[in-house]
Design an enzyme around this catalytic site. Structure first.
Site, PDB file in Angstrom:
ATOM      1  N   CYS A  82      23.525 -39.303 -14.594  1.00  0.00           N
ATOM      2  CA  CYS A  82      23.662 -39.901 -13.262  1.00  0.00           C
ATOM      3  C   CYS A  82      23.100 -41.310 -13.224  1.00  0.00           C
ATOM      4  CB  CYS A  82      22.937 -39.054 -12.224  1.00  0.00           C
ATOM      5  SG  CYS A  82      23.461 -37.353 -12.137  1.00  0.00           S
ATOM      6  N   THR A  83      21.989 -41.526 -13.912  1.00  0.00           N
ATOM      7  CA  THR A  83      21.365 -42.851 -13.937  1.00  0.00           C
ATOM      8  C   THR A  83      22.332 -43.878 -14.509  1.00  0.00           C
ATOM      9  OG1 THR A  83      19.160 -41.876 -14.139  1.00  0.00           O
ATOM     10  CG2 THR A  83      19.409 -44.165 -14.846  1.00  0.00           C
TER      11      THR A  83
END
Length: 254
Positions: A82-83
C-alpha cells in the site's frame, strides 16, 4: 431492521450529529448482511457515504461534484504494498489533474494513523513532496461493506464483528456518479498505475468520440468503430477507416 423506537432514539441523540457543517459522527452499522448489501456493478450509481478523511469530513457525492473520481482501497495502514501504491498515485496526481480526475484512497484505520503513515509515504515514496489527496478513515468498514471490498472469508468475519482488511479494489466513477470500471486485486498484488491511466483515457475517449478501444490500446493508436455505426456514417464521422471485417473497422481519432 431497526425498530421505530430505536430509530427515533438514534436520530434524537445529540451525539448523532455535530453542529459544525460537514462534520460527520457516524454510528456503526447494525448488521453487515449480504441481503442488505448494495449491488455494485458497472453502471451502478456509486453509493454515497459521509466519512472523516485526512482532508476533513466529506460527503462522497459532493466530493465527486461533476468530476471523474478514482476510489481505491487498501488493507491497512503501514503495509508495504500500500505504501508503494499511495506514493505512486500521489506522484502521478498532475497526470490525473490533466484528465479532470480526483483521487481518494481508503484504509481501515483512523485519521490519526493515516496521518502518521503519510509521513512515511512522503519519506520513502514522494521524495519529501507533500502527499496529494485524501485517505478515508474506514475504521467501521462501512464503506468497505457498501462497495463490497472484502474477501469471502473476511465478509464472514465482518458479519461476526471481527476486524477485517479490504482488498485492493479500484473504482472509476464518472461525473454522473456512475461506476464505469472495477478492478480488484488480492492483498498481495500491487496495482499498475499505467493501466489506471490507460483505462481513464479509454473511457473518456469513448464517451467523447463514440468509439471503442482494442486490446492494449494506448493514446494515439487506432480505435474501433462500433458495429452500430454504418459504413456511410463512419466515413462521415471518421473519414478514411480500415475495414478488416464487416464488424471490425479501425479509425484514427484526435
Amino acid at each position: 431492521m431497526l425498530s421505530r423506537t430505536l430509530l427515533k432514539r438514534i436520530l434524537a441523540s445529540p451525539a448523532r450529529f455535530n453542529s459544525t457543517p460537514k462534520t460527520v459522527v457516524p454510528f456503526r452499522f447494525y448488521s453487515f448482511t449480504q441481503a442488505e448489501q448494495p449491488r455494485i456493478r458497472i453502471g451502478s450509481t456509486a453509493p454515497n457515504f459521509q466519512v472523516e478523511t485526512t482532508k476533513g469530513a466529506i460527503d462522497f457525492h459532493e466530493y465527486v461534484n461533476g468530476n471523474w473520481v478514482i476510489l481505491f482501497s487498501h488493507p491497512a495502514d503501514y503495509t508495504p504494498v500500500c505504501t508503494t501504491e499511495l506514493g505512486a498515485f500521489s506522484r502521478l496526481k498532475p497526470e490525473f489533474d490533466k484528465r479532470g480526475v480526483k483521487l481518494i484512497g481508503l484504509s481501515t484505520e483512523g485519521v490519526e494513523s493515516h496521518q502518521g503513515w503519510i509521513k512515511d509515504i512522503e519519506e520513502v515514496e514522494t521524495n519529501g513532496d507533500a502527499f496529494q489527496f485524501p485517505i478515508i478513515a474506514d475504521g467501521k468498514r462501512e464503506v468497505a461493506y457498501k462497495y463490497d471490498m472484502v474477501t469471502e472469508d473476511d465478509f464472514k468475519n465482518l458479519q461476526a464483528g471481527k476486524p477485517v482488511a479490504t482488498v485492493r479494489t479500484v473504482f472509476i466513477i464518472d461525473p454522473a456518479k456512475k461506476i464505469r470500471l472495477i478492478m480488484t486485486y488480492p492483498a498481495s498484488t500491487g496495482r499498475n498505475t499505467e493501466e489506471v491511466i490507460r483505462v481513464i483515457d479509454a473511457l473518456q475517449l469513448a464517451d467523447g468520440k463514440g468509439i471503442a478501444t482494442p486490446v492494449d490500446w494506448t493514446v494515439g493508436k487506432e480505435v474501433i468503430i462500433p458495429p452500430t455505426v454504418s459504413d456511410e456514417d463512419a466515413k462521415a464521422k471518421f473519414g478514411d477507416f480500415r475495414k478488416v471485417k464487416p464488424y471490425l473497422r479501425y479509425a484514427k481519432v484526435d
